[in-house]
Design a protein around this motif. Structure first.
Motif, PDB file in Angstrom:
ATOM      1  N   LEU A 148       0.300  -5.827 -19.291  1.00 22.72           N
ATOM      2  CA  LEU A 148      -0.268  -6.249 -20.576  1.00 22.72           C
ATOM      3  C   LEU A 148      -0.303  -7.769 -20.700  1.00 22.72           C
ATOM      4  CD1 LEU A 148       1.309  -3.625 -22.995  1.00 22.72           C
ATOM      5  CD2 LEU A 148      -1.102  -3.839 -22.361  1.00 22.72           C
ATOM      6  N   ARG A 149       0.685  -8.444 -20.147  1.00 23.81           N
ATOM      7  CA  ARG A 149       0.674  -9.917 -20.191  1.00 23.81           C
ATOM      8  C   ARG A 149      -0.496 -10.477 -19.400  1.00 23.81           C
ATOM      9  NH1 ARG A 149       6.127 -13.156 -19.267  1.00 23.81           N
ATOM     10  NH2 ARG A 149       4.599 -14.827 -19.582  1.00 23.81           N
ATOM     11  N   LEU A 150      -0.813  -9.859 -18.281  1.00 21.50           N
ATOM     12  CA  LEU A 150      -1.980 -10.298 -17.521  1.00 21.50           C
ATOM     13  C   LEU A 150      -3.264 -10.017 -18.299  1.00 21.50           C
ATOM     14  CD1 LEU A 150      -1.228  -9.218 -13.830  1.00 21.50           C
ATOM     15  CD2 LEU A 150      -1.140 -11.514 -14.812  1.00 21.50           C
ATOM     16  N   ALA A 151      -3.336  -8.845 -18.917  1.00 16.35           N
ATOM     17  CA  ALA A 151      -4.533  -8.466 -19.667  1.00 16.35           C
ATOM     18  C   ALA A 151      -4.761  -9.405 -20.838  1.00 16.35           C
ATOM     19  CB  ALA A 151      -4.413  -7.025 -20.155  1.00 16.35           C
ATOM     20  N   GLU A 152      -3.695  -9.719 -21.551  1.00 17.09           N
ATOM     21  CA  GLU A 152      -3.821 -10.568 -22.725  1.00 17.09           C
ATOM     22  C   GLU A 152      -3.850 -12.044 -22.365  1.00 17.09           C
ATOM     23  OE1 GLU A 152      -0.474  -9.140 -24.879  1.00 17.09           O
ATOM     24  OE2 GLU A 152      -1.534  -7.356 -25.652  1.00 17.09           O
ATOM     25  N   GLY A 153      -3.320 -12.374 -21.181  1.00 22.44           N
ATOM     26  CA  GLY A 153      -3.298 -13.770 -20.752  1.00 22.44           C
ATOM     27  C   GLY A 153      -4.677 -14.353 -20.529  1.00 22.44           C
ATOM     28  N   GLY A 154      -5.644 -13.466 -20.274  1.00 25.19           N
ATOM     29  CA  GLY A 154      -7.013 -13.926 -20.077  1.00 25.19           C
ATOM     30  C   GLY A 154      -7.757 -14.124 -21.369  1.00 25.19           C
ATOM     31  N   GLY A 155      -7.099 -13.808 -22.491  1.00 24.34           N
ATOM     32  CA  GLY A 155      -7.695 -14.087 -23.793  1.00 24.34           C
ATOM     33  C   GLY A 155      -8.514 -12.972 -24.404  1.00 24.34           C
ATOM     34  N   ASN A 156      -8.586 -11.801 -23.736  1.00 23.33           N
ATOM     35  CA  ASN A 156      -9.372 -10.686 -24.272  1.00 23.33           C
ATOM     36  C   ASN A 156      -8.429  -9.681 -24.924  1.00 23.33           C
ATOM     37  OD1 ASN A 156     -10.889  -8.264 -24.588  1.00 23.33           O
ATOM     38  ND2 ASN A 156     -12.341  -8.964 -23.038  1.00 23.33           N
ATOM     39  N   ASN A 197      -0.616   5.134 -22.638  1.00 22.76           N
ATOM     40  CA  ASN A 197      -0.061   6.216 -23.453  1.00 22.76           C
ATOM     41  C   ASN A 197      -0.229   7.577 -22.777  1.00 22.76           C
ATOM     42  OD1 ASN A 197       0.860   4.664 -25.586  1.00 22.76           O
ATOM     43  ND2 ASN A 197      -1.054   4.800 -26.723  1.00 22.76           N
ATOM     44  N   HIS A 198      -1.280   7.711 -21.979  1.00 25.31           N
ATOM     45  CA  HIS A 198      -1.577   8.997 -21.346  1.00 25.31           C
ATOM     46  C   HIS A 198      -0.915   9.171 -19.980  1.00 25.31           C
ATOM     47  CE1 HIS A 198      -4.813   8.709 -24.377  1.00 25.31           C
ATOM     48  NE2 HIS A 198      -4.764  10.020 -24.365  1.00 25.31           N
ATOM     49  N   ILE A 199      -0.477   8.095 -19.368  1.00 21.99           N
ATOM     50  CA  ILE A 199       0.133   8.219 -18.039  1.00 21.99           C
ATOM     51  C   ILE A 199       1.575   7.719 -18.013  1.00 21.99           C
ATOM     52  CG2 ILE A 199      -2.096   8.019 -16.866  1.00 21.99           C
ATOM     53  CD1 ILE A 199      -1.383   5.126 -16.189  1.00 21.99           C
ATOM     54  N   ARG A 200       2.117   7.389 -19.176  1.00 23.12           N
ATOM     55  CA  ARG A 200       3.457   6.795 -19.229  1.00 23.12           C
ATOM     56  C   ARG A 200       4.515   7.726 -18.636  1.00 23.12           C
ATOM     57  NH1 ARG A 200       3.316   5.143 -24.067  1.00 23.12           N
ATOM     58  NH2 ARG A 200       2.853   2.973 -23.562  1.00 23.12           N
ATOM     59  N   VAL A 201       4.391   9.001 -18.898  1.00 21.65           N
ATOM     60  CA  VAL A 201       5.384   9.941 -18.392  1.00 21.65           C
ATOM     61  C   VAL A 201       5.450   9.905 -16.862  1.00 21.65           C
ATOM     62  CG1 VAL A 201       3.745  11.874 -18.399  1.00 21.65           C
ATOM     63  CG2 VAL A 201       6.195  12.319 -18.486  1.00 21.65           C
ATOM     64  N   GLY A 209      -6.332  -5.611 -23.693  1.00 22.76           N
ATOM     65  CA  GLY A 209      -4.959  -5.149 -23.824  1.00 22.76           C
ATOM     66  C   GLY A 209      -4.856  -3.858 -24.616  1.00 22.76           C
ATOM     67  N   GLU A 210      -5.685  -3.736 -25.657  1.00 21.54           N
ATOM     68  CA  GLU A 210      -5.665  -2.531 -26.493  1.00 21.54           C
ATOM     69  C   GLU A 210      -6.101  -1.305 -25.699  1.00 21.54           C
ATOM     70  OE1 GLU A 210      -8.171  -3.558 -29.746  1.00 21.54           O
ATOM     71  OE2 GLU A 210      -6.633  -4.758 -30.774  1.00 21.54           O
ATOM     72  N   TYR A 211      -7.140  -1.454 -24.896  1.00 17.66           N
ATOM     73  CA  TYR A 211      -7.609  -0.330 -24.090  1.00 17.66           C
ATOM     74  C   TYR A 211      -6.574   0.047 -23.023  1.00 17.66           C
ATOM     75  CZ  TYR A 211     -12.312  -0.215 -26.073  1.00 17.66           C
ATOM     76  OH  TYR A 211     -13.374  -0.069 -26.930  1.00 17.66           O
TER      77      TYR A 211
END
Length: 235
Positions: free
Chosen positions: A143-151, A163-167, A155-157
Motif C-alpha cells: 500500500l505504501r508503494l501504491a500510495e507513494g506514487g500519488g494515486n 480483503n478477498h485474499i487476506r486469508v 490504494g483503495e482498489y
C-alpha cells in the motif's frame, strides 16, 4: 435529534463496527469455517447485542465478500473458491504493476530508502514470526508503494483486492522461510525503484505475487485447518 437519541445512535454505530471487526476476524482465523451457516440470532446471542448491529455488520461483510446472506436461511461463510482467488491475483498484479510505474516516477528517493531499510534482510527491523503481524506488515508495504506514487484510488482498489485474499496471504506466512524470502524481495524491489529500474521491479514483483498465487492453488480445507492450528502453536 435529542442528546439521548444522538448517544443511542453513536452507540449503535460503535457496536456495529465492533461486531463487524470481530466476525471478520473469526472468518480470517477460521473460527467461522468456510461454508458453515450462522444466523443473526446466533450471532446476537454470541455478542450479547440486538440483531440490528448484527444485521449491519453482516451486510457489510457480504458486500466485502466474506459471507453471503440467504433469505430465511441465514448467513453462509464464503467457501474457499480457488478459481475466484486466481482472478483476484490477476487483478492484484495489474494494480501492482501500475503502482510500480507511479512509484518510480513520483515516489521520493528518501521514502524509498526508508522503505528499503524497513525490509533490509540483513537487519530485519520489525521482524515478527506471527503470521498475522507479518501479513499486516506485508500489506502495508504494498500500500505504501501504491500510495507513494500519488494515486489515492490505486490504494483503495488494492485494499479491496486484499480483503478477498487476506486469508491466503496470512497462511502463506506460517513458514519462517517465506518470511525471510519476503524481506529479501521487498528490499530488492525498493532498490530497483531507487535506480528507477521499473522493468526489474516489475519482474521481481510479478514473481513475488505469483509465488503467493501458487501457494493458494495448493490449499484444501484440510490444509487450511492444519495451518490454522500450526500458526497458533508456540514456536
Amino acid at each position: 435529534m435529542s442528546n439521548d437519541e444522538t448517544a443511542s445512535s453513536s452507540g449503535r454505530i460503535a457496536s456495529a463496527k465492533h461486531v463487524y471487526a470481530e466476525i471478520r476476524n473469526m472468518i480470517l482465523e477460521f473460527e467461522l469455517y468456510p461454508g458453515t451457516r450462522v444466523t443473526e440470532t446466533e450471532l446476537a446471542a454470541r455478542f450479547n447485542v440486538s440483531r440490528t448491529p448484527i444485521r449491519e455488520a453482516v451486510q457489510r461483510l457480504e458486500a466485502e465478500g466474506y459471507l453471503s446472506i440467504r433469505p430465511k436461511q441465514g448467513c453462509f461463510i464464503r467457501d474457499l473458491d480457488v478459481g475466484r482467488l486466481m482472478h483476484y491475483y490477476d487483478v492484484r498484479i495489474a494494480l501492482e504493476m501500475l503502482s510500480l510505474d507511479k512509484a518510480a516516477l513520483f515516489m521520493p528517493a528518501a521514502e524509498l530508502e526508508q522503505l528499503a531499510g524497513a525490509w533490509d534482510p540483513r537487519t530485519q527491523p520489525g521482524r515478527s514470526d506471527s503470521s498475522e503481524a507479518m501479513e499486516a506488515r506485508d500489506e502495508t508495504f504494498h500500500l505504501r508503494l501504491a500510495e507513494g506514487g500519488g494515486n489515492v484510488a490505486l490504494g483503495e482498489y488494492l485494499r479491496d483486492v486484499n480483503n478477498h485474499i487476506r486469508v491466503i496471504r496470512r497462511l502463506d506466512f506460517t513458514e519462517s522461510s517465506r518470511i525471510e524470502q519476503t524481506y529479501a524481495e521487498h528490499h530488492a524491489i525498493c532498490r530497483h525503484l531507487l535506480e528507477r529500474d521499473v522493468q526489474g521491479a516489475r519482474q521481481l514483483m510479478t514473481r513475488h505475487i505469483r509465488r503467493s498465487e501458487e501457494f493458494a492453488k495448493t490449499l484444501t480445507l484440510t490444509q487450511l485447518a492444519q495451518k490454522r492450528i500450526r500458526s497458533r502453536s508456540p514456536r
